[in-house]
Design an enzyme around this catalytic site. Structure first.
Site, PDB file in Angstrom:
ATOM      1  N   TYR A  46     -20.158 -15.283  12.612  1.00  0.00           N
ATOM      2  CA  TYR A  46     -19.383 -16.532  12.645  1.00  0.00           C
ATOM      3  C   TYR A  46     -19.661 -17.343  11.372  1.00  0.00           C
ATOM      4  CZ  TYR A  46     -17.554 -21.017  14.484  1.00  0.00           C
ATOM      5  OH  TYR A  46     -16.862 -22.196  14.674  1.00  0.00           O
ATOM      6  N   SER A  81     -16.304 -25.617   9.816  1.00  0.00           N
ATOM      7  CA  SER A  81     -17.414 -25.833  10.744  1.00  0.00           C
ATOM      8  C   SER A  81     -18.641 -26.245   9.961  1.00  0.00           C
ATOM      9  CB  SER A  81     -17.716 -24.530  11.498  1.00  0.00           C
ATOM     10  OG  SER A  81     -18.900 -24.659  12.262  1.00  0.00           O
TER      11      SER A  81
HETATM   12  P1  NAD Z   1     -11.080 -23.837  22.141  1.00  0.00           P
HETATM   13  O1  NAD Z   1     -11.326 -22.472  22.669  1.00  0.00           O
HETATM   14  O2  NAD Z   1     -11.092 -24.981  23.082  1.00  0.00           O
HETATM   15  O3  NAD Z   1      -9.696 -23.830  21.338  1.00  0.00           O
HETATM   16  C1  NAD Z   1      -9.331 -22.701  20.553  1.00  0.00           C
HETATM   17  C2  NAD Z   1      -7.911 -22.285  20.877  1.00  0.00           C
HETATM   18  O4  NAD Z   1      -7.576 -21.153  20.046  1.00  0.00           O
HETATM   19  C3  NAD Z   1      -7.721 -21.844  22.329  1.00  0.00           C
HETATM   20  O5  NAD Z   1      -6.614 -22.502  22.898  1.00  0.00           O
HETATM   21  C4  NAD Z   1      -7.483 -20.334  22.222  1.00  0.00           C
HETATM   22  O6  NAD Z   1      -6.591 -19.835  23.222  1.00  0.00           O
HETATM   23  C5  NAD Z   1      -6.879 -20.207  20.837  1.00  0.00           C
HETATM   24  N1  NAD Z   1      -7.072 -18.866  20.275  1.00  0.00           N
HETATM   25  C6  NAD Z   1      -8.237 -18.182  20.139  1.00  0.00           C
HETATM   26  N2  NAD Z   1      -7.997 -16.965  19.621  1.00  0.00           N
HETATM   27  C7  NAD Z   1      -6.654 -16.876  19.414  1.00  0.00           C
HETATM   28  C8  NAD Z   1      -5.800 -15.858  18.907  1.00  0.00           C
HETATM   29  N3  NAD Z   1      -6.289 -14.664  18.515  1.00  0.00           N
HETATM   30  N4  NAD Z   1      -4.476 -16.116  18.817  1.00  0.00           N
HETATM   31  C9  NAD Z   1      -3.969 -17.307  19.244  1.00  0.00           C
HETATM   32  N5  NAD Z   1      -4.730 -18.298  19.740  1.00  0.00           N
HETATM   33  C10 NAD Z   1      -6.060 -18.083  19.826  1.00  0.00           C
HETATM   34  O7  NAD Z   1     -12.184 -24.054  20.990  1.00  0.00           O
HETATM   35  P2  NAD Z   1     -12.366 -25.189  19.848  1.00  0.00           P
HETATM   36  O8  NAD Z   1     -13.817 -25.445  19.782  1.00  0.00           O
HETATM   37  O9  NAD Z   1     -11.418 -26.297  20.018  1.00  0.00           O
HETATM   38  O10 NAD Z   1     -11.995 -24.332  18.537  1.00  0.00           O
HETATM   39  C11 NAD Z   1     -11.087 -24.754  17.543  1.00  0.00           C
HETATM   40  C12 NAD Z   1     -11.683 -24.477  16.158  1.00  0.00           C
HETATM   41  O11 NAD Z   1     -12.824 -25.306  15.976  1.00  0.00           O
HETATM   42  C13 NAD Z   1     -12.157 -23.043  15.934  1.00  0.00           C
HETATM   43  O12 NAD Z   1     -11.769 -22.625  14.633  1.00  0.00           O
HETATM   44  C14 NAD Z   1     -13.669 -23.177  16.000  1.00  0.00           C
HETATM   45  O13 NAD Z   1     -14.319 -22.159  15.276  1.00  0.00           O
HETATM   46  C15 NAD Z   1     -13.856 -24.539  15.374  1.00  0.00           C
HETATM   47  N6  NAD Z   1     -15.132 -25.205  15.612  1.00  0.00           N
HETATM   48  C16 NAD Z   1     -15.572 -25.462  16.887  1.00  0.00           C
HETATM   49  C17 NAD Z   1     -16.795 -26.092  17.067  1.00  0.00           C
HETATM   50  C18 NAD Z   1     -17.341 -26.366  18.448  1.00  0.00           C
HETATM   51  O14 NAD Z   1     -18.535 -26.642  18.576  1.00  0.00           O
HETATM   52  N7  NAD Z   1     -16.523 -26.309  19.489  1.00  0.00           N
HETATM   53  C19 NAD Z   1     -17.550 -26.484  15.958  1.00  0.00           C
HETATM   54  C20 NAD Z   1     -17.063 -26.236  14.683  1.00  0.00           C
HETATM   55  C21 NAD Z   1     -15.853 -25.596  14.523  1.00  0.00           C
END
Ligand code: NAD
Length: 263
Positions: free
Chosen positions: A156, A143
């Site tokens: 986080y 991130s």
């Molecule tokens: P999202 O919630 O759309 O996708 C995350 C997925 O992970 C979901 O399907 C959820 O069910 C699954 N998940 C969460 N906890 C879990 C667990 N304990 N066991 C199994 N599955 C689990 O969110 P996203 O934004 O696509 O997140 C994906 C990654 O991107 C994460 O690591 C997040 O920290 C990172 N990220 C997101 C952003 C943002 O702004 N959205 C920015 C930087 C990094």
């Protein structure tokens, strides 16, 4: 495609950035993609949208057995494993340290580290042998908060800084057989959830999507809020032996330029 015949495993692949990676990997010719996610409903939706070459597994990334089942499924259905994508994560909604009580802090820290860091370590442990055999690679979703303050709360931010250390250390430990890299998204329009410890398991950064999009766009030099598909190509590039043979221990940023800004 760049990933013709590749076998991949993706955690958190039922939604957001993970789902976009799964779709791109299939488009790039992957022969099998295994998805581990806790959300059974979204796994079923994904399976319906991508009926071929996809194997879905419901499980929690905090459990070693989930990762072992994911790798076993890749070997069973694909005969090998070429790329492991650690991606499932939870957010702290920018919560400041002084708003916690000690008990809340303990519980929230434990949950965030268990999902965002231990989940990646367990993925790496479960897949290292199969990836060494295939000369494959690991890719972890980091991130902008893995490098900079002010993008999230302390907990986080700590968890994503830890992912940078994980990428660098494992890149050395697993060389020369396995490359280990990360992708660092900036603010992206997804359904990213919070922690159960704070009662935020159903709270999503996407609740006020238009407002979130405006806020991200306003603070990003390139002037737009990122979509999951904006990052997916980097996971294709890093997985590709042909195109990324010499890349290991790197986190490729995909943040609209946020990281270059000083005061
Ligand atoms: P999202 O919630 O759309 O996708 C995350 C997925 O992970 C979901 O399907 C959820 O069910 C699954 N998940 C969460 N906890 C879990 C667990 N304990 N066991 C199994 N599955 C689990 O969110 P996203 O934004 O696509 O997140 C994906 C990654 O991107 C994460 O690591 C997040 O920290 C990172 N990220 C997101 C952003 C943002 O702004 N959205 C920015 C930087 C990094």
């Amino acid at each position: 495609g760049w990933l013709s015949g590749y076998v991949a495993a993706v955690t958190g692949g039922a939604s957001g950035i993970g789902r976009s990676i799964v779709e791109r990997y299939l488009e790039e010719g992957a022969s099998t993609v295994v998805v581990l996610d806790r959300d059974a409903e979204r796994l079923a939706e994904l399976q319906a949208a991508c009926p071929d070459r996809l194997v879905t597994l419901q499980g929690d990334v905090r459990e070693a057995a989930s990762h072992e089942a994911m790798v076993a499924a890749a070997l069973k259905h694909g005969g090998r494993l070429d790329v492991l994508v650690g991606n499932a994560g939870v957010f702290d909604f920018n919560r400041p340290l002084r708003s916690y009580t000690p008990n809340r802090l303990n519980a929230t820290l434990e949950e965030i580290i268990a999902v965002n860091v231990r989940g990646y370590l367990l993925s790496a442990m479960a897949s290292a042998d199969a990836l060494a055999t295939s000369r494959g690679s690991m890719i972890f979703t980091c991130s902008i908060a893995g490098f900079h303050a002010g993008c999230a709360g302390t907990l986080y931010t700590i968890s994503k800084h830890a992912v940078v250390g994980l990428v660098r250390q494992l890149a050395l430990e697993l060389a020369p057989q396995v490359r280990v890299n990360g992708v660092g998204p900036g603010g992206t329009l997804t359904d990213l959830r919070g922690t159960a410890a704070l009662g935020h398991a159903e709270r999503s950064i996407g609740i006020h999507l238009e407002e979130t999009a405006r806020t991200i766009a306003g603070s990003t030099p390139l002037g737009f809020a990122q979509e999951p598909r904006d990052h997916a190509g980097l996971y294709v590039l890093l997985a590709s032996r042909e195109n990324a043979r010499a890349i290991t221990g790197e986190v490729l940023m995909s943040d609209g330029g946020v990281g270059v800004r000083g005061v």
